[in-house]
Each structure stands twice: as structure tokens, then as C-alpha cells.
Design a protein around this motif. Structure first.
Motif, PDB file in Angstrom:
ATOM      1  N   GLY A  88       1.783  15.836  -0.240  1.00 43.42           N
ATOM      2  CA  GLY A  88       3.011  15.736   0.545  1.00 43.42           C
ATOM      3  C   GLY A  88       2.970  14.580   1.524  1.00 43.42           C
ATOM      4  O   GLY A  88       3.974  13.895   1.736  1.00 43.42           O
ATOM      5  N   ASP A  89       1.798  14.359   2.130  1.00 44.31           N
ATOM      6  CA  ASP A  89       1.631  13.235   3.054  1.00 44.31           C
ATOM      7  C   ASP A  89       1.813  11.911   2.324  1.00 44.31           C
ATOM      8  O   ASP A  89       2.483  10.998   2.814  1.00 44.31           O
ATOM      9  CB  ASP A  89       0.239  13.269   3.696  1.00 44.31           C
ATOM     10  N   LEU A  90       1.222  11.806   1.141  1.00 43.28           N
ATOM     11  CA  LEU A  90       1.317  10.565   0.372  1.00 43.28           C
ATOM     12  C   LEU A  90       2.736  10.316  -0.126  1.00 43.28           C
ATOM     13  O   LEU A  90       3.177   9.154  -0.196  1.00 43.28           O
ATOM     14  CB  LEU A  90       0.322  10.587  -0.793  1.00 43.28           C
ATOM     15  N   GLU A  91       3.496  11.365  -0.423  1.00 47.81           N
ATOM     16  CA  GLU A  91       4.910  11.195  -0.776  1.00 47.81           C
ATOM     17  C   GLU A  91       5.690  10.644   0.408  1.00 47.81           C
ATOM     18  O   GLU A  91       6.527   9.756   0.260  1.00 47.81           O
ATOM     19  CB  GLU A  91       5.512  12.531  -1.218  1.00 47.81           C
ATOM     20  N   ARG A  92       5.403  11.159   1.603  1.00 47.93           N
ATOM     21  CA  ARG A  92       6.061  10.661   2.814  1.00 47.93           C
ATOM     22  C   ARG A  92       5.692   9.202   3.066  1.00 47.93           C
ATOM     23  O   ARG A  92       6.542   8.384   3.439  1.00 47.93           O
ATOM     24  CB  ARG A  92       5.636  11.550   3.995  1.00 47.93           C
ATOM     25  N   VAL A  93       4.430   8.858   2.842  1.00 47.85           N
ATOM     26  CA  VAL A  93       3.983   7.466   2.986  1.00 47.85           C
ATOM     27  C   VAL A  93       4.759   6.570   2.032  1.00 47.85           C
ATOM     28  O   VAL A  93       5.262   5.508   2.418  1.00 47.85           O
ATOM     29  CB  VAL A  93       2.461   7.345   2.733  1.00 47.85           C
ATOM     30  N   GLU A  94       4.870   6.975   0.781  1.00 54.94           N
ATOM     31  CA  GLU A  94       5.569   6.162  -0.225  1.00 54.94           C
ATOM     32  C   GLU A  94       7.038   5.962   0.156  1.00 54.94           C
ATOM     33  O   GLU A  94       7.567   4.855   0.021  1.00 54.94           O
ATOM     34  CB  GLU A  94       5.436   6.789  -1.604  1.00 54.94           C
ATOM     35  N   ARG A  95       7.692   6.998   0.639  1.00 52.63           N
ATOM     36  CA  ARG A  95       9.096   6.858   1.096  1.00 52.63           C
ATOM     37  C   ARG A  95       9.189   5.860   2.244  1.00 52.63           C
ATOM     38  O   ARG A  95      10.086   5.020   2.285  1.00 52.63           O
ATOM     39  CB  ARG A  95       9.668   8.209   1.528  1.00 52.63           C
ATOM     40  N   HIS A  96       8.247   5.952   3.177  1.00 56.24           N
ATOM     41  CA  HIS A  96       8.235   5.047   4.325  1.00 56.24           C
ATOM     42  C   HIS A  96       8.002   3.601   3.876  1.00 56.24           C
ATOM     43  O   HIS A  96       8.683   2.682   4.323  1.00 56.24           O
ATOM     44  CB  HIS A  96       7.158   5.494   5.311  1.00 56.24           C
TER      45      HIS A  96
END
Length: 146
Positions: A88-96
Motif C-alpha cells: 500500500g505504501d509503494l502504491e502511494r509512492v507511485e501515485r505521488h
């Protein structure tokens, strides 16, 4: 908090006991529901000054500034290293990262340049208890507490 969750550039500054600073990029910030803390992934390889500072004293200043305008916000607090970012953290990173690249492109920064800014190979998840916040937008209100 929409501002912090958008494609802003996010700089993370730490310091050692002698006040020597270290700087790294942060990605995928998520502000807590009560606005008193946030989690963010920081480029902090094992053995780096950033990682050592985070583990020793956790003192951080986070600077948020979009590439498209001069608006800026600074948050200060104490970070705790949580470890390796989860899915979930890495998905948020990718969106950012995608939002940051799009914003940078809007002001003429070639995508290849914006891509060089992101290095996901040394990300560490931290949680920051926010102690202070400041408006750092240039002008007469710069430095005003939030």
C-alpha cells in the motif's frame, strides 16, 4: 491536506547530534486523520547519514513545494523508522511520483529529468509525529505558524 497529497516535491532534512544536516527525497506522504502525524517513504540507504539520523534522534523537517508555484509548507517533528514500505505504501509512492512528474512537465521539466529525481531502491517507511508547521511561501506571511 490535499496540498501535501498532491504531486509536490518533498524534501526531508535530518540532523545528527552535532547539527550536521542530511537531505533526501520523500515520496507518498499520507497525513493521519487527526492531522498530527504522517507517514512517508524516504530514500535512506543502510549506512547513509539520513538513515543514521533517523535511527539516532529522528529529528526531521519536511518541506513540501509544488514545481508549478512558489507555495511551500514546512512540517517539523520526530520520526520513527517503521521499516520496509508495504504494498500500500509503494502504491502511494507511485501515485505521488506520477503526480510529481506531471506537475514538473507542466513547467517544462523534461520527463527524463523528473524521472532521475526518484530512486525507489532505498526507501524506508517513517512515521513523523508533527510538532510544528510553517507557511514557507515567499512573501509577508513566510514563517507564519500553521
Amino acid at each position: 491536506m490535499d496540498f501535501i497529497h498532491s504531486g509536490v516535491a518533498l524534501g526531508v532534512a535530518s540532523r545528527d547530534e552535532s547539527m550536521r544536516p542530511a537531505f533526501a527525497r520523500g515520496w507518498g506522504p499520507e497525513v493521519s486523520a487527526d492531522h498530527r502525524s504522517l507517514t512517508v517513504c524516504v530514500a535512506a540507504a543502510e549506512g547513509s547519514a539520513m538513515r543514521a539520523n533517523l535511527e539516532r534522534n529522528g529529528a526531521v523537517a519536511l518541506g513540501f513545494c509544488p514545481p508549478t508555484i512558489a507555495k511551500a509548507v514546512q512540517l517539523k517533528g520526530v520520526a520513527v523508522v517503521l521499516g520496509v514500505p508495504g504494498a500500500g505504501d509503494l502504491e502511494r509512492v507511485e501515485r505521488h511520483v506520477r503526480a510529481f512528474r506531471a506537475n514538473a512537465e507542466r513547467v517544462g521539466v523534461p520527463q527524463a529529468v523528473a524521472e532521475r529525481i526518484f530512486d525507489g531502491s532505498t526507501l524506508v517507511l517513517i512515521s513523523v509525529a508533527i510538532d510544528e508547521g510553517f507557511d514557507q511561501t515567499p512573501g509577508p506571511m513566510a514563517g507564519r505558524r500553521l
